[in-house]
Design an enzyme around this catalytic site. Sequence first.
Site, short mmCIF file in Angstrom:
data_model
loop_
_atom_site.label_atom_id
_atom_site.label_comp_id
_atom_site.label_asym_id
_atom_site.label_seq_id
_atom_site.Cartn_x
_atom_site.Cartn_y
_atom_site.Cartn_z
N LYS A 176 -5.29 -1.89 -3.83
CA LYS A 176 -6.68 -1.94 -4.30
C LYS A 176 -6.74 -2.86 -5.52
O LYS A 176 -6.89 -2.41 -6.67
CB LYS A 176 -7.18 -0.53 -4.61
C1 LIG Z 1 -11.01 -1.37 1.71
C2 LIG Z 1 -10.71 0.10 1.79
N1 LIG Z 1 -10.15 0.58 2.91
C3 LIG Z 1 -9.85 1.89 3.04
C4 LIG Z 1 -10.10 2.80 2.02
C5 LIG Z 1 -9.74 4.24 2.20
O1 LIG Z 1 -8.58 4.58 1.44
P1 LIG Z 1 -8.35 6.05 0.94
O2 LIG Z 1 -8.44 6.95 2.12
O3 LIG Z 1 -6.97 6.03 0.36
O4 LIG Z 1 -9.39 6.36 -0.06
C6 LIG Z 1 -10.67 2.33 0.83
C7 LIG Z 1 -10.93 3.29 -0.25
O5 LIG Z 1 -11.34 3.02 -1.30
C8 LIG Z 1 -10.98 0.95 0.71
O6 LIG Z 1 -11.53 0.45 -0.40
#
Ligand SMILES: Cc1ncc(COP(=O)(O)O)c(C=O)c1O
Length: 321
Positions: free
Chosen positions: A163
């Site tokens: 992220k």
């Molecule tokens: C681009 C993206 N994909 C997937 C997710 C889902 O990830 P997680 O389940 O770890 O929150 C997020 C969460 O913020 C995201 O920003």
Amino acid sequence: MPRTPGAPDPDTLVWFQNRFVRLAEANVNILTHALHYGTGVFDGIRGYFEPEQQELFLVRAIEHYERWKQNCGILRIRVGPSVHQLAAITADLCLRNGFRSNVYVRPIAYKSSARIGVHADDNDAYAIIALPFGHYFGEKNGLKAGVVSWRRVEDNAIPGRAKICGAYVNSVLATDEARRNGYDEAIFLTESGHVAEGATCNLFIVRSGRLITPPPTDNILEGITRASVMDLTRTALGIDVIERSIDRSELYVCEEAFFTGTAAEIAPIVEIDHRPVGSGAVGLITQKISSLYTDATRGHIPAYRTWLWPVHGSAIIEKTA
Ligand SMILES: Cc1ncc(COP(=O)(O)O)c(C=O)c1O
């Protein structure tokens, strides 16, 4: 200065520069490297307040902090405390703020030098913010999603598995296009035309009663909710989950589809590119997964209690581990 509508309470305590300070005082220099070049890595953790148990459960805090620290390594950003220390700081932060509602926790680490110049040095900083938080997509019973013209960032350009702050320009552009076109959420394709994920969440489809989700090599963020759903589906529902590339046209012929994410939770999709998903109503498998996920994250399933970090009584973890 008047407060922006929806802006958090400036008196909320946050963890900044290794101490608890008011949000209004947690500010960075205008020349901060991360502000100019996007050199930050963040994460998002949910906390669910259970009135019956008078407990606030942080969901998979350890896994989130492990991912965060690993991904900080991609940008060579160092976060000192261990994952358990970070979870303890987060619990303390929630207690000090006296939260009695669901919360969203935002850890962010960044290159903190205040100067001009792209080259990264070893000046790193991090902060943890926790705020009351409701449903990301509102109370909608099924989302309308649309494939956008922007492609998902490639791993060899900006790794989407982390992220990374700068990479979220990709998600912002996709969300803007999707919302302006009347959709609730975007669906990204990869440069090679396979389905990657939503702008802010991972994607699952159901075909012939089996769950299918794109693999990490299709430039997805390796979602913690995605991993939780795969575990719950296989273990508690006995349903097969396959990680493989998904063609765009499979989105139009699948029986069910849903997004997963910490903020998004389990978000059923009822329409993709103006075509109904299955019958056009929320599917049965999606409903089962959603209710299992709700139970597991609220401490109602003993086998999944180890996923939760109870803010008020960390001792419960030791008892059930
Ligand atoms: C681009 C993206 N994909 C997937 C997710 C889902 O990830 P997680 O389940 O770890 O929150 C997020 C969460 O913020 C995201 O920003």
